[in-house]
Design a protein around this motif. Structure first.
Motif, PDB file in Angstrom:
ATOM      1  N   GLU A 157      23.562 -29.269  -2.988  1.00  0.00           N
ATOM      2  CA  GLU A 157      23.068 -28.841  -3.123  1.00  0.00           C
ATOM      3  C   GLU A 157      22.033 -28.865  -3.820  1.00  0.00           C
ATOM      4  OE1 GLU A 157      23.027 -26.644  -0.930  1.00  0.00           O
ATOM      5  OE2 GLU A 157      24.610 -27.197   0.286  1.00  0.00           O
ATOM      6  N   ASP A 158      21.940 -29.203  -5.599  1.00  0.00           N
ATOM      7  CA  ASP A 158      21.282 -29.167  -6.130  1.00  0.00           C
ATOM      8  C   ASP A 158      20.524 -30.169  -6.142  1.00  0.00           C
ATOM      9  OD1 ASP A 158      22.290 -27.708  -8.385  1.00  0.00           O
ATOM     10  OD2 ASP A 158      23.502 -29.464  -9.677  1.00  0.00           O
ATOM     11  N   GLU A 159      20.470 -30.679  -5.531  1.00  0.00           N
ATOM     12  CA  GLU A 159      19.673 -32.682  -5.052  1.00  0.00           C
ATOM     13  C   GLU A 159      18.666 -31.478  -3.672  1.00  0.00           C
ATOM     14  OE1 GLU A 159      21.217 -36.963  -5.917  1.00  0.00           O
ATOM     15  OE2 GLU A 159      21.974 -35.076  -4.364  1.00  0.00           O
ATOM     16  N   PHE A 160      18.751 -30.808  -2.685  1.00  0.00           N
ATOM     17  CA  PHE A 160      18.310 -30.552  -1.442  1.00  0.00           C
ATOM     18  C   PHE A 160      17.161 -29.769  -1.931  1.00  0.00           C
ATOM     19  CE2 PHE A 160      17.804 -27.819   1.953  1.00  0.00           C
ATOM     20  CZ  PHE A 160      17.830 -28.383   2.912  1.00  0.00           C
ATOM     21  N   PRO A 161      16.900 -28.787  -2.531  1.00  0.00           N
ATOM     22  CA  PRO A 161      15.348 -27.981  -2.500  1.00  0.00           C
ATOM     23  C   PRO A 161      14.350 -29.257  -2.108  1.00  0.00           C
ATOM     24  CG  PRO A 161      17.005 -27.490  -3.741  1.00  0.00           C
ATOM     25  CD  PRO A 161      17.718 -28.210  -3.553  1.00  0.00           C
ATOM     26  N   ALA A 162      14.648 -30.289  -3.646  1.00  0.00           N
ATOM     27  CA  ALA A 162      13.618 -31.075  -4.301  1.00  0.00           C
ATOM     28  C   ALA A 162      12.956 -32.171  -3.139  1.00  0.00           C
ATOM     29  CB  ALA A 162      13.841 -31.922  -5.303  1.00  0.00           C
ATOM     30  N   TRP A 163      14.631 -32.739  -2.074  1.00  0.00           N
ATOM     31  CA  TRP A 163      13.761 -33.428  -1.181  1.00  0.00           C
ATOM     32  C   TRP A 163      13.219 -32.589  -0.222  1.00  0.00           C
ATOM     33  CZ3 TRP A 163      16.990 -32.799   3.799  1.00  0.00           C
ATOM     34  CH2 TRP A 163      16.589 -33.970   4.447  1.00  0.00           C
ATOM     35  N   LEU A 164      13.940 -31.554   0.237  1.00  0.00           N
ATOM     36  CA  LEU A 164      13.596 -31.079   1.542  1.00  0.00           C
ATOM     37  C   LEU A 164      12.065 -30.921   1.432  1.00  0.00           C
ATOM     38  CD1 LEU A 164      14.014 -29.125   4.461  1.00  0.00           C
ATOM     39  CD2 LEU A 164      14.389 -26.944   3.228  1.00  0.00           C
ATOM     40  N   ALA A 165      11.506 -30.382   0.262  1.00  0.00           N
ATOM     41  CA  ALA A 165       9.772 -30.283   0.039  1.00  0.00           C
ATOM     42  C   ALA A 165       9.621 -31.650   0.146  1.00  0.00           C
ATOM     43  CB  ALA A 165      10.065 -29.577  -1.518  1.00  0.00           C
ATOM     44  N   GLU A 191       6.241 -26.596   9.010  1.00  0.00           N
ATOM     45  CA  GLU A 191       7.450 -25.544   8.437  1.00  0.00           C
ATOM     46  C   GLU A 191       8.700 -24.728   9.641  1.00  0.00           C
ATOM     47  OE1 GLU A 191       7.525 -24.389   5.886  1.00  0.00           O
ATOM     48  OE2 GLU A 191       6.721 -25.464   4.829  1.00  0.00           O
ATOM     49  N   GLY A 201      20.870 -25.819   5.936  1.00  0.00           N
ATOM     50  CA  GLY A 201      20.520 -26.618   5.062  1.00  0.00           C
ATOM     51  C   GLY A 201      21.301 -27.429   4.994  1.00  0.00           C
TER      52      GLY A 201
END
Length: 302
Positions: A157-165, A191, A201
């Motif tokens: 979950e910590d990696e997910f936001p940067a990966w998604l962007a 988007e 997610g």
């Protein structure tokens, strides 16, 4: 001389179209149920397809043309889903070229901004149109041996936001490079598309997002949707970090994707690649992923 005769009865063209498309998919190893679903999707009745017979000067039926107007993200696009002529009656391709010209005029009359064609196999009639996208497919009988130089694990979950962007940015770049949309429109599409396919997610059902590590350092990611079609997983992306490219990690990640497909209970992998991404096209071809179909298009200036 080539004449075009309206075919108002679906039975006059759809059974033959369906048979040709099914045969092409089955020859590539697509499971029968998945092949049928793909053909049904290609000519969804919602779009009100127009079919015409292609006749020669003597009135002989030499082929068929099927096309319609679709509106991806609100943009009117003329789409040819079939242009078929009998090779024995159109040896020099003259009727095919005439049908292409007729289709372009038909699309322009309906204010289409582009004319696109979806090809199940290479066709010289449209060779001058740039490739916008390809669908690639591979049947996977059993899990291949995993590469020894890397490890794979579920994304955190910590990696997910940067990966998604990063995924969204790459997706936008691919759309713009393919020549289909402006950067602004590509961002709007990205988007919406990501909201549709990753609503929850990492917890999105039937979804696998993996991190690939080399010597303890994340170097790539893999994103899959299982059961996309009967027996078929869909690969949304394989992304290698920019500072890690040139080490063969893309090929290793594709092997790991194949293994994840089998682990999920599917036996085939399907994905799309945008035109203009020549490195990816070369990689997928050398790794055994055949071309299921190919989309080409050109702008219509009126």
């Amino acid at each position: 001389m080539t004449n075009f005769v309206p075919l108002t009865d679906r039975d006059d063209w759809y059974p033959a179209y369906r048979r040709r498309r099914l045969d092409a998919h089955l020859a590539l190893g697509v499971p029968a149920a998945a092949a049928e679903a793909l053909v049904d999707q290609s000519v969804d009745p919602e779009y009100g397809w127009t079919a015409v017979g292609v006749d020669d000067a003597a009135g002989r039926r030499v082929g068929r043309l099927v096309l319609g107007i679709v509106h991806p993200q609100g943009t009117p696009v003329g789409r040819i889903v079939e242009l078929w002529t009998d090779p024995a009656l159109d040896a020099d391709g003259g009727h095919r070229r005439a049908a292409r010209d007729w289709a372009r005029a038909w699309c322009a009359e309906r204010a289409a901004q582009r004319m696109s064609v979806v090809l199940a196999e290479p066709d010289g009639t449209f060779a001058d149109l740039p490739i916008r996208a390809q669908s690639r497919f591979k049947a996977i009988a059993s899990a291949p041996e995993g590469p020894s130089a890397v490890l794979v694990r579920p994304m955190t979950e910590d990696e997910f936001p940067a990966w998604l962007a990063e995924e969204k940015e790459q997706y936008v770049a691919d759309i713009v490079r393919s020549g289909v949309k402006t950067p602004e429109d590509a961002r709007k599409q990205a988007e919406q598309d990501y909201l549709d396919v990753l609503p929850d997610g990492l917890a999105t059902p039937e979804t696998t997002v993996l991190t690939v590590e080399s010597e303890g350092v994340p170097v790539a990611s893999i994103w899959l949707r299982h059961g996309y079609l009967p027996g078929v997983s869909f690969l949304y992306s394989v992304t290698v970090r920019a500072d890690q490219r040139g080490r063969g990690l893309g090929r290793s990640a594709m092997v790991l994707a194949d293994r994840a497909v089998v682990a999920a209970g599917d036996r085939a992998l399907l994905f799309n690649v945008f035109g203009g991404n020549h490195v990816a096209l070369s990689l997928y071809g050398s790794a055994g992923y055949g071309i299921l179909d190919e989309s080409r298009s050109l702008p219509l200036d009126g």
